[in-house]
Design an enzyme around this catalytic site. Structure first.
Site, PDB file in Angstrom:
ATOM      1  N   LYS A  49      -3.978   4.779   9.021  1.00 15.17           N
ATOM      2  CA  LYS A  49      -3.579   5.222  10.344  1.00 15.17           C
ATOM      3  C   LYS A  49      -2.135   5.704  10.335  1.00 15.17           C
ATOM      4  O   LYS A  49      -1.687   6.365  11.252  1.00 15.17           O
ATOM      5  CB  LYS A  49      -3.694   4.050  11.332  1.00 15.17           C
ATOM      6  CG  LYS A  49      -5.064   3.444  11.428  1.00 15.17           C
ATOM      7  CD  LYS A  49      -4.999   2.167  12.312  1.00 15.17           C
ATOM      8  CE  LYS A  49      -6.213   1.319  12.103  1.00 15.17           C
ATOM      9  NZ  LYS A  49      -6.037  -0.016  12.711  1.00 15.17           N
ATOM     10  N   ASP A 112       5.242   4.427  -1.128  1.00 13.83           N
ATOM     11  CA  ASP A 112       5.949   3.188  -1.440  1.00 13.83           C
ATOM     12  C   ASP A 112       5.786   2.933  -2.938  1.00 13.83           C
ATOM     13  O   ASP A 112       6.546   3.449  -3.745  1.00 13.83           O
ATOM     14  CB  ASP A 112       5.355   2.086  -0.569  1.00 13.83           C
ATOM     15  CG  ASP A 112       6.067   0.752  -0.661  1.00 13.83           C
ATOM     16  OD1 ASP A 112       7.014   0.638  -1.443  1.00 13.83           O
ATOM     17  OD2 ASP A 112       5.683  -0.184   0.062  1.00 13.83           O
ATOM     18  N   LYS A 140      10.015   5.834  -0.892  1.00 17.27           N
ATOM     19  CA  LYS A 140      10.969   4.794  -1.327  1.00 17.27           C
ATOM     20  C   LYS A 140      11.086   4.896  -2.844  1.00 17.27           C
ATOM     21  O   LYS A 140      10.278   4.297  -3.563  1.00 17.27           O
ATOM     22  CB  LYS A 140      10.434   3.409  -0.957  1.00 17.27           C
ATOM     23  CG  LYS A 140      10.303   3.138   0.525  1.00 17.27           C
ATOM     24  CD  LYS A 140       9.785   1.713   0.717  1.00 17.27           C
ATOM     25  CE  LYS A 140       9.363   1.443   2.128  1.00 17.27           C
ATOM     26  NZ  LYS A 140       8.606   0.184   2.246  1.00 17.27           N
ATOM     27  N   PHE A 161      11.058  -2.716   4.146  1.00 14.96           N
ATOM     28  CA  PHE A 161       9.872  -2.508   4.968  1.00 14.96           C
ATOM     29  C   PHE A 161      10.300  -1.904   6.299  1.00 14.96           C
ATOM     30  O   PHE A 161      11.162  -2.444   6.991  1.00 14.96           O
ATOM     31  CB  PHE A 161       9.121  -3.819   5.192  1.00 14.96           C
ATOM     32  CG  PHE A 161       7.762  -3.588   5.776  1.00 14.96           C
ATOM     33  CD1 PHE A 161       6.707  -3.193   4.971  1.00 14.96           C
ATOM     34  CD2 PHE A 161       7.548  -3.736   7.141  1.00 14.96           C
ATOM     35  CE1 PHE A 161       5.448  -2.951   5.513  1.00 14.96           C
ATOM     36  CE2 PHE A 161       6.295  -3.494   7.684  1.00 14.96           C
ATOM     37  CZ  PHE A 161       5.246  -3.102   6.867  1.00 14.96           C
TER      38      PHE A 161
HETATM   39  P1  IMP Z   1       1.776   2.479  -1.532  1.00 17.07           P
HETATM   40  O1  IMP Z   1       0.383   2.496  -2.068  1.00 17.07           O
HETATM   41  O2  IMP Z   1       2.514   1.237  -1.962  1.00 17.07           O
HETATM   42  O3  IMP Z   1       2.552   3.726  -1.865  1.00 17.07           O
HETATM   43  O4  IMP Z   1       1.716   2.343   0.043  1.00 17.07           O
HETATM   44  C1  IMP Z   1       0.885   3.121   0.792  1.00 17.07           C
HETATM   45  C2  IMP Z   1       0.742   2.717   2.227  1.00 17.07           C
HETATM   46  O5  IMP Z   1       1.317   1.463   2.527  1.00 17.07           O
HETATM   47  C3  IMP Z   1       1.453   3.717   3.121  1.00 17.07           C
HETATM   48  O6  IMP Z   1       0.651   4.853   3.368  1.00 17.07           O
HETATM   49  C4  IMP Z   1       1.691   2.877   4.355  1.00 17.07           C
HETATM   50  O7  IMP Z   1       0.573   2.920   5.207  1.00 17.07           O
HETATM   51  C5  IMP Z   1       1.900   1.480   3.805  1.00 17.07           C
HETATM   52  N1  IMP Z   1       3.337   1.201   3.697  1.00 17.07           N
HETATM   53  C6  IMP Z   1       4.133   1.328   2.617  1.00 17.07           C
HETATM   54  N2  IMP Z   1       5.406   1.002   2.890  1.00 17.07           N
HETATM   55  C7  IMP Z   1       5.418   0.671   4.205  1.00 17.07           C
HETATM   56  C8  IMP Z   1       6.470   0.265   5.108  1.00 17.07           C
HETATM   57  O8  IMP Z   1       7.658   0.144   4.774  1.00 17.07           O
HETATM   58  N3  IMP Z   1       6.076   0.018   6.391  1.00 17.07           N
HETATM   59  C9  IMP Z   1       4.795   0.146   6.825  1.00 17.07           C
HETATM   60  N4  IMP Z   1       3.804   0.536   6.012  1.00 17.07           N
HETATM   61  C10 IMP Z   1       4.107   0.793   4.721  1.00 17.07           C
END
Ligand code: IMP
Length: 190
Positions: A49, A112, A140, A161
């Site tokens: 979302k 992230d 990030k 976060f």
């Molecule tokens: P990743 O797989 O670790 O790159 O994270 C993917 C998903 O995690 C993103 O599309 C976000 O929906 C969620 N996410 C990552 N970092 C944050 C944050 O700092 N706040 C809120 N949601 C996050």
């Protein structure tokens, strides 16, 4: 920042303001429009979302400069209710149609660890599109676990976060028009 909203009291500090988001979205749309000027249409794939706000604003901006766009949404999950990546990606909602031969642009809220995007890119590539690129509003750099090519990046932000502009903590704060960091006591009381 608006006065008197319920969430202002929960925010420790703003990382990226509403105006910065607006200007950057416009810039990103101009870049994508320039790169895709020769194609008939672009298929935007938004990741629910979190990307919902960015998808809506980015698609409208692209409409002002770019080729025709169509929108698809997928929902994948790599996070539970907490704040750290599990690395496990689950499809909650798949594409509604064939993307063979289409120019796909994945519209992501935030990269992230990169685990979700890396998986999604491979998944979409396996469906024979003409091309797959990524536009991510936030990244990030210090949290990256897998290298994944992101052609268009809005803001590199610190490894903290964040909430707002689609990003949630336990399903809340998505409606904030800016992106910020929550006060520590918010986590303590949840
Ligand atoms: P990743 O797989 O670790 O790159 O994270 C993917 C998903 O995690 C993103 O599309 C976000 O929906 C969620 N996410 C990552 N970092 C944050 C944050 O700092 N706040 C809120 N949601 C996050």
């Amino acid at each position: 920042m608006a006065d008197g909203t319920w969430y202002d009291a929960d925010i420790d500090r703003v990382i990226v303001s509403e105006q910065q988001i607006r200007e950057k979205t416009e810039d990103l749309a101009k870049q994508v429009a320039a790169d895709y000027r020769a194609v008939e249409s672009v298929l935007l794939v938004g990741v629910l979302k979190g990307a919902v706000m960015f998808m809506a604003d980015f698609a409208r901006a692209l409409g002002r400069y770019g080729p025709k766009t169509e929108m698809e949404f997928m929902a994948v999950s790599s996070y539970g209710q907490g704040t750290s990546s599990s690395g496990v990606v689950r499809i909650l909602k798949d594409l509604d149609r064939d993307i063979t031969g289409r120019h796909v642009v994945i519209v992501e809220d935030i990269v992230d660890s990169g685990l979700t995007l890396s998986w999604l890119r491979k998944y979409l590539q396996s469906r024979q599109p003409a091309s797959v690129e990524v536009v991510a509003l936030f990244r990030k750099p210090d949290a990256i676990k897998v290298q994944v090519p992101v052609r268009y990046v809005g803001f590199d932000i610190p490894n903290e976060f964040v909430v707002g502009y689609g990003l949630d903590f336990a399903e809340r704060y998505r409606e904030l028009p800016y992106v910020g960091v929550l006060k520590p006591e918010v986590y303590a009381r949840s």
